[in-house]
Each structure stands twice: as C-alpha cells, then as structure tokens.
Design a protein around this motif. Structure first.
Motif, PDB file in Angstrom:
ATOM      1  N   MET A 191      27.442 -12.983 -20.382  1.00 26.67           N
ATOM      2  CA  MET A 191      26.249 -12.200 -20.668  1.00 26.67           C
ATOM      3  C   MET A 191      25.122 -12.464 -19.670  1.00 26.67           C
ATOM      4  SD  MET A 191      27.073 -10.358 -23.200  1.00 26.67           S
ATOM      5  CE  MET A 191      25.449  -9.759 -23.671  1.00 26.67           C
ATOM      6  N   TRP A 192      25.219 -13.558 -18.921  1.00 24.65           N
ATOM      7  CA  TRP A 192      24.155 -13.881 -17.977  1.00 24.65           C
ATOM      8  C   TRP A 192      24.242 -13.058 -16.699  1.00 24.65           C
ATOM      9  CZ3 TRP A 192      25.892 -15.611 -13.275  1.00 24.65           C
ATOM     10  CH2 TRP A 192      27.206 -16.063 -13.232  1.00 24.65           C
ATOM     11  N   LYS A 193      25.353 -12.374 -16.492  1.00 27.70           N
ATOM     12  CA  LYS A 193      25.525 -11.640 -15.237  1.00 27.70           C
ATOM     13  C   LYS A 193      24.653 -10.386 -15.183  1.00 27.70           C
ATOM     14  CE  LYS A 193      30.192 -13.280 -14.321  1.00 27.70           C
ATOM     15  NZ  LYS A 193      31.606 -12.900 -14.088  1.00 27.70           N
ATOM     16  N   ARG A 194      24.561  -9.672 -16.286  1.00 28.46           N
ATOM     17  CA  ARG A 194      23.762  -8.443 -16.282  1.00 28.46           C
ATOM     18  C   ARG A 194      22.277  -8.707 -16.029  1.00 28.46           C
ATOM     19  NH1 ARG A 194      26.325  -4.487 -20.975  1.00 28.46           N
ATOM     20  NH2 ARG A 194      28.440  -4.374 -20.092  1.00 28.46           N
ATOM     21  N   PRO A 195      21.647  -9.664 -16.733  1.00 29.11           N
ATOM     22  CA  PRO A 195      20.242  -9.946 -16.391  1.00 29.11           C
ATOM     23  C   PRO A 195      20.053 -10.429 -14.958  1.00 29.11           C
ATOM     24  CG  PRO A 195      20.784 -10.853 -18.537  1.00 29.11           C
ATOM     25  CD  PRO A 195      22.077 -10.402 -17.928  1.00 29.11           C
ATOM     26  N   LEU A 196      21.012 -11.207 -14.445  1.00 30.68           N
ATOM     27  CA  LEU A 196      20.894 -11.683 -13.067  1.00 30.68           C
ATOM     28  C   LEU A 196      21.043 -10.532 -12.072  1.00 30.68           C
ATOM     29  CD1 LEU A 196      20.446 -14.246 -11.453  1.00 30.68           C
ATOM     30  CD2 LEU A 196      22.917 -14.561 -11.363  1.00 30.68           C
ATOM     31  N   GLN A 197      21.930  -9.589 -12.366  1.00 29.23           N
ATOM     32  CA  GLN A 197      22.066  -8.428 -11.496  1.00 29.23           C
ATOM     33  C   GLN A 197      20.821  -7.553 -11.522  1.00 29.23           C
ATOM     34  OE1 GLN A 197      25.644  -6.408 -12.654  1.00 29.23           O
ATOM     35  NE2 GLN A 197      26.996  -7.875 -11.649  1.00 29.23           N
ATOM     36  N   ILE A 198      20.228  -7.383 -12.698  1.00 28.58           N
ATOM     37  CA  ILE A 198      18.992  -6.599 -12.789  1.00 28.58           C
ATOM     38  C   ILE A 198      17.858  -7.291 -12.042  1.00 28.58           C
ATOM     39  CG2 ILE A 198      17.258  -5.721 -14.392  1.00 28.58           C
ATOM     40  CD1 ILE A 198      19.484  -5.337 -16.440  1.00 28.58           C
ATOM     41  N   LEU A 199      17.784  -8.625 -12.174  1.00 23.75           N
ATOM     42  CA  LEU A 199      16.765  -9.377 -11.431  1.00 23.75           C
ATOM     43  C   LEU A 199      16.961  -9.248  -9.928  1.00 23.75           C
ATOM     44  CD1 LEU A 199      14.403 -11.379 -11.379  1.00 23.75           C
ATOM     45  CD2 LEU A 199      16.086 -13.234 -11.557  1.00 23.75           C
ATOM     46  N   GLY A 200      18.217  -9.335  -9.474  1.00 17.72           N
ATOM     47  CA  GLY A 200      18.487  -9.167  -8.044  1.00 17.72           C
ATOM     48  C   GLY A 200      18.116  -7.791  -7.544  1.00 17.72           C
ATOM     49  N   LEU A 201      18.384  -6.752  -8.359  1.00 19.23           N
ATOM     50  CA  LEU A 201      18.015  -5.397  -7.958  1.00 19.23           C
ATOM     51  C   LEU A 201      16.503  -5.245  -7.856  1.00 19.23           C
ATOM     52  CD1 LEU A 201      18.755  -2.432  -7.384  1.00 19.23           C
ATOM     53  CD2 LEU A 201      18.737  -2.053  -9.857  1.00 19.23           C
ATOM     54  N   LEU A 202      15.773  -5.804  -8.811  1.00 21.54           N
ATOM     55  CA  LEU A 202      14.313  -5.713  -8.764  1.00 21.54           C
ATOM     56  C   LEU A 202      13.746  -6.452  -7.555  1.00 21.54           C
ATOM     57  CD1 LEU A 202      13.403  -6.187 -12.542  1.00 21.54           C
ATOM     58  CD2 LEU A 202      13.486  -4.055 -11.229  1.00 21.54           C
ATOM     59  N   LEU A 203      14.310  -7.611  -7.230  1.00 21.49           N
ATOM     60  CA  LEU A 203      13.843  -8.342  -6.051  1.00 21.49           C
ATOM     61  C   LEU A 203      14.098  -7.560  -4.766  1.00 21.49           C
ATOM     62  CD1 LEU A 203      14.952 -11.992  -6.912  1.00 21.49           C
ATOM     63  CD2 LEU A 203      12.634 -11.083  -6.895  1.00 21.49           C
ATOM     64  N   CYS A 204      15.281  -6.954  -4.673  1.00 19.76           N
ATOM     65  CA  CYS A 204      15.597  -6.169  -3.469  1.00 19.76           C
ATOM     66  C   CYS A 204      14.685  -4.951  -3.344  1.00 19.76           C
ATOM     67  CB  CYS A 204      17.057  -5.734  -3.506  1.00 19.76           C
ATOM     68  SG  CYS A 204      18.243  -7.066  -3.256  1.00 19.76           S
ATOM     69  N   LEU A 205      14.474  -4.251  -4.455  1.00 19.80           N
ATOM     70  CA  LEU A 205      13.604  -3.072  -4.403  1.00 19.80           C
ATOM     71  C   LEU A 205      12.168  -3.449  -4.055  1.00 19.80           C
ATOM     72  CD1 LEU A 205      14.867  -0.972  -7.461  1.00 19.80           C
ATOM     73  CD2 LEU A 205      15.364  -0.627  -5.042  1.00 19.80           C
ATOM     74  N   LEU A 206      11.668  -4.535  -4.642  1.00 19.04           N
ATOM     75  CA  LEU A 206      10.312  -4.981  -4.310  1.00 19.04           C
ATOM     76  C   LEU A 206      10.206  -5.385  -2.844  1.00 19.04           C
ATOM     77  CD1 LEU A 206       7.457  -5.685  -5.228  1.00 19.04           C
ATOM     78  CD2 LEU A 206       8.310  -7.933  -5.942  1.00 19.04           C
ATOM     79  N   GLY A 207      11.220  -6.066  -2.342  1.00 22.29           N
ATOM     80  CA  GLY A 207      11.201  -6.447  -0.935  1.00 22.29           C
ATOM     81  C   GLY A 207      11.195  -5.244   0.001  1.00 22.29           C
ATOM     82  N   TRP A 208      12.002  -4.219  -0.307  1.00 22.27           N
ATOM     83  CA  TRP A 208      12.028  -3.042   0.544  1.00 22.27           C
ATOM     84  C   TRP A 208      10.736  -2.244   0.449  1.00 22.27           C
ATOM     85  CZ3 TRP A 208      14.943  -3.315   4.364  1.00 22.27           C
ATOM     86  CH2 TRP A 208      16.241  -3.830   4.294  1.00 22.27           C
ATOM     87  N   VAL A 209      10.098  -2.258  -0.720  1.00 25.61           N
ATOM     88  CA  VAL A 209       8.791  -1.595  -0.841  1.00 25.61           C
ATOM     89  C   VAL A 209       7.758  -2.287   0.044  1.00 25.61           C
ATOM     90  CG1 VAL A 209       6.877  -1.158  -2.434  1.00 25.61           C
ATOM     91  CG2 VAL A 209       9.200  -0.608  -3.120  1.00 25.61           C
ATOM     92  N   LEU A 210       7.766  -3.608   0.048  1.00 26.63           N
ATOM     93  CA  LEU A 210       6.834  -4.340   0.912  1.00 26.63           C
ATOM     94  C   LEU A 210       7.107  -4.079   2.387  1.00 26.63           C
ATOM     95  CD1 LEU A 210       6.605  -7.785  -0.936  1.00 26.63           C
ATOM     96  CD2 LEU A 210       5.044  -5.856  -1.068  1.00 26.63           C
ATOM     97  N   VAL A 211       8.370  -4.050   2.747  1.00 24.66           N
ATOM     98  CA  VAL A 211       8.708  -3.771   4.153  1.00 24.66           C
ATOM     99  C   VAL A 211       8.286  -2.351   4.536  1.00 24.66           C
ATOM    100  CG1 VAL A 211      10.628  -3.496   5.757  1.00 24.66           C
ATOM    101  CG2 VAL A 211      10.579  -5.449   4.230  1.00 24.66           C
ATOM    102  N   GLY A 212       8.505  -1.393   3.638  1.00 22.80           N
ATOM    103  CA  GLY A 212       8.096  -0.024   3.934  1.00 22.80           C
ATOM    104  C   GLY A 212       6.592   0.129   4.042  1.00 22.80           C
ATOM    105  N   CYS A 213       5.847  -0.651   3.241  1.00 18.70           N
ATOM    106  CA  CYS A 213       4.384  -0.561   3.315  1.00 18.70           C
ATOM    107  C   CYS A 213       3.846  -1.076   4.650  1.00 18.70           C
ATOM    108  CB  CYS A 213       3.759  -1.337   2.162  1.00 18.70           C
ATOM    109  SG  CYS A 213       3.991  -0.585   0.535  1.00 18.70           S
TER     110      CYS A 213
END
Length: 240
Positions: free
Chosen positions: A1-23
């Motif tokens: 059950m820990w895999k789904r929250p970790l995958q969601i956290l990884g997706l949010l980190l990647c999206l936030l990082g790409w938003v910062l790079v795009g800015c």
C-alpha cells in the motif's frame, strides 16, 4: 500500500520541478550588475544592468527600465543559444516523462498489468532524468559564463561585475526536485516482488474401468488387466 502514495509524491515532485524550470525561461535577472549606490553623498544614485535569455536591460534608481532585445537567432552568442536549446530539450523530455508517468502509476487503470506498468514507469524515469541532466547542463553553462565574466572584471575594473540572479538558483532547485521524484518512482519499481509461480501436482483418476493419468498437459490411458483377460476369454470361446 505504500507504493501508491510514494508514486503520487514522486509525480508531484517532478511536476513541481518542471514548473520551476519552465518559469525560469520567462524570468528576468539571470545575471545582475550594479553601478553606484555608494555612500558619502546626500543623493544616492544607483543603476542596474541585468540580462536574461532574451534581452539586455538597464534600470536606474527611478525604476525606469530600458531593454534591448536580442537579434535573430544567428546573431546571438553560441553559449546563449546552447543554454536555450538545453532548457527547451529538457522541458520536452519532461513532458514525455510526465505523460508516461500517468500510464505507469498503479492508481490509474490504463497501461496494462503490473509488470507492464513497471516498465512504463521506468521509461518515464529515464525521460525525467535525461531532461533533468539537460537542464542542469544549461544552468551550469550559464553559471560558468557568469563566473568567467566576474573573474575578468576583477582583473579589469572597467568591466562590469555580474552576479548570478534568482532564476539560476530556482532552476537548480527545480532540477533537484525532479531528481527526488525519479528516485521515489525507481524505489517503487525496484521494491516490487516478482510473481510466484505455482506448479500443479499430477492427479490420478479412474473412469469406466480405465486408469487415466494426468501430468501437466499429457494424458496417458492404460487399460486395466480385467478388461484384457475378458477379451482374451471371449476370443478363445469363439475359436473353439
């Protein structure tokens, strides 16, 4: 059950990082140089020269900004063109990685079974890491140029002494977030246990006087001794 929250956290980190790079592509003050601002007089006059990926600007103490846009592509300096190309390439790879991440997560119902989802998520991590490496290379190239100009200004006081601006730090932080998100996704892929294989034991059944032996996918039919003896007696009676 820990895999789904970790995958969601990884997706949010990647999206936030790409938003910062795009800015950072649209932000000003990639490098800043200040003139004046020295004490000793009743009126303090200061001026700032700053540049980004698209123009050079001058700003005085009255907040009046005069900018000169860079010319056509073939008139821009090679190092600046390389920084632009690396950042845009990284953003394109990050977009592909984000799309593949949605198909590789366990909380989505597209992308196939568990093994196929793991492969898709690993491919998405590869795209994210390649894009992150491209962005870091672009930022490091620009920082190297700023440091070189700063060292030349120390040797020649007549030249402007530029310093690194906020977009460079913001881009490096975004790249770090992308790397952490990829690490979280790789942990979920490597932590999955391989499927266990169950072997069926041979089964023996008797039906209508015949013994049927089943082993795997092969079946062997053996007639009983009683049927063979009865058929032999019938043949002997007919012959007599």
């Amino acid at each position: 059950m820990w895999k789904r929250p970790l995958q969601i956290l990884g997706l949010l980190l990647c999206l936030l990082g790409w938003v910062l790079v795009g800015c950072t592509l649209a932000m000003d003050h990639w490098r800043v140089a200040q003139l004046g601002g020295q004490g000793g007089s009743s009126v303090v006059a200061a001026a700032w020269f700053w540049s980004d990926l698209w123009r050079d600007c001058y700003e005085d103490s009255t907040a009046l900004v005069n900018c000169v846009d860079f010319g056509v592509l073939w008139t821009v300096k090679e190092n600046l063109q390389a920084v632009r190309g690396l950042l845009l390439t990284g953003l394109c790879l990050g977009l592909l990685g984000a799309v593949l991440t949605f198909f590789g997560m366990e909380c989505t119902r597209v992308g196939g079974d568990g093994a196929r989802k793991d492969g898709t998520l690993a491919t998405a991590c590869a795209f994210h890491l390649a894009g992150c490496a491209s962005d870091v290379a672009g930022y490091c190239l620009y920082i190297n140029r700023v440091v070189a100009v700063f060292l030349h200004s120390k040797a020649d006081p007549s030249k402007l002494s530029y310093e690194m601006g906020p977009p460079l730090y913001l881009g490096l932080v975004g790249s770090l977030l992308i790397f952490l998100g990829c690490a979280a996704h790789c942990a979920t892929v490597c932590g999955r246990k391989p499927p266990q294989r169950h072997f069926m034991a041979p089964s023996t059944r008797e039906k209508h006087g015949n013994r049927r032996v089943t082993q795997g996918h092969k079946r062997v039919h053996v007639s009983s001794k009683r049927s063979r003896v009865s058929s032999y007696r019938m043949a002997s009676v007919v012959v007599v």
